[in-house]
Enzyme design. Sequence first.
Site: not given
Length: 382
Positions: A263, A319
């Site tokens: 991320h 996700d």
Amino acid sequence: MTKPASPAGAGLRDVVVAPSSICFIDGEAGLLAYGGYNIHELAENSTFEEVVFLLWNGRLPNKSELAELDAALDANRMVPAELIAMMKSFPKNAIPMDSLRTAVSALAFFDPDQGDNSPEARKRKAIRLTAQFGTIVAAIDRIRKGLEPLDPKPDISHAANFLWLLNGKDPSDVEAKALDVALILHADHEFNASTFAARVTAGTLADVYAAITSAIGALSGPLHGGANEQVMKMLLEVGSPDKVDAYVADKFEKGEKIMGIGHAVYQTEDPRATHLRRMSEATGKRQGDTKWFDMSKRIEDLVVAEMDRKGKRIRANVDFYSASTYYMLGIPVDLYTPIFAVSRISGWTAHVLEQLGNNKLIRPRADYQGGMDLKYVPIDQR
Ligand code: COA
């Protein structure tokens, strides 16, 4: 020549662009909060509808405010028949995110406040868009399958309505709750790529629909919202738990990324992944088959161990486990990113309203690296 004083690093990492009261992220601590409420509090106690109110108003609603919002969403879930007719002309093999982008752009034609960018009209557009995204995404799927889109039902939750519109049967309470929590977790994430795209477009005083169309385009990429579909494609490609180790080793050897991991802001676990991991496992157990969860967990463990070995703080993101969860809920893989949008429309509209509440055109500078003072050479002499 004067150049801008301090060029931002690649990808504008850690550059603060504007004040905002909508969402806070502490990437070091793995903390995410909407309007001051930790995401764990909201995922465990709240509903998507309450979160929509929170993002738009900066506080949780009381009973009558929530009832008013529920009624407004109910009243606005239907999409114009003209739009459905237009959507029926889309190619049957169109990518759903392309269909969503095109449908939302076209929806602007039919908005009763078309051409009105006043604060009141913007708020009404935010309600309509949030109400209608689920209806549009479900219609995209039904139309491509040769089925008629269904009418939304009054008096059921936004999440339950979406599952009804998609499948034509009432979801169980557990299914509706699972999607409701997923919608809460995806609702906002500060100045991520798609939200920033929305704010940049809104900042030009373009219409709300133009801003949201920009955001959908940005969300579709595999480095952003498109990652959840890539995770499921990976799990399907791997096929069975015994093939995971060889697959991951091959990825490491080729230096390829594993989707759903890493991320730009979090240096530790994405707090949304904590809930989705739990949800994936619980859904598998309920269905008596934890294969997709087990494979995901093994991939995660291998990647995390490898990243730790290399000294990189890279962990699962939102996700990674949403993929297996949606798969077990029977949602088609290419609808995962559109479903992300069904939730994120609440955050996008909150940011558009905030941007326009105190607008300043967003116009950064480039760190120019090209040539200077060149003399024009006629084409036959080059
Ligand atoms: N798998 C393997 N390695 C990864 C990785 C992943 N998913 N994500 C990052 N890395 C590695 C990179 O290869 C890079 O290594 P290097 O320094 O040896 O070159 C390093 O970690 C930094 O990666 P980079 O892509 O430059 O960092 P970033 O801050 O831009 O990364 C993402 C953020 C999200 C773009 C990145 O982690 C990624 O591409 N993840 C996969 C896509 C995804 O899941 N996106 C959804 C985000 S919510």
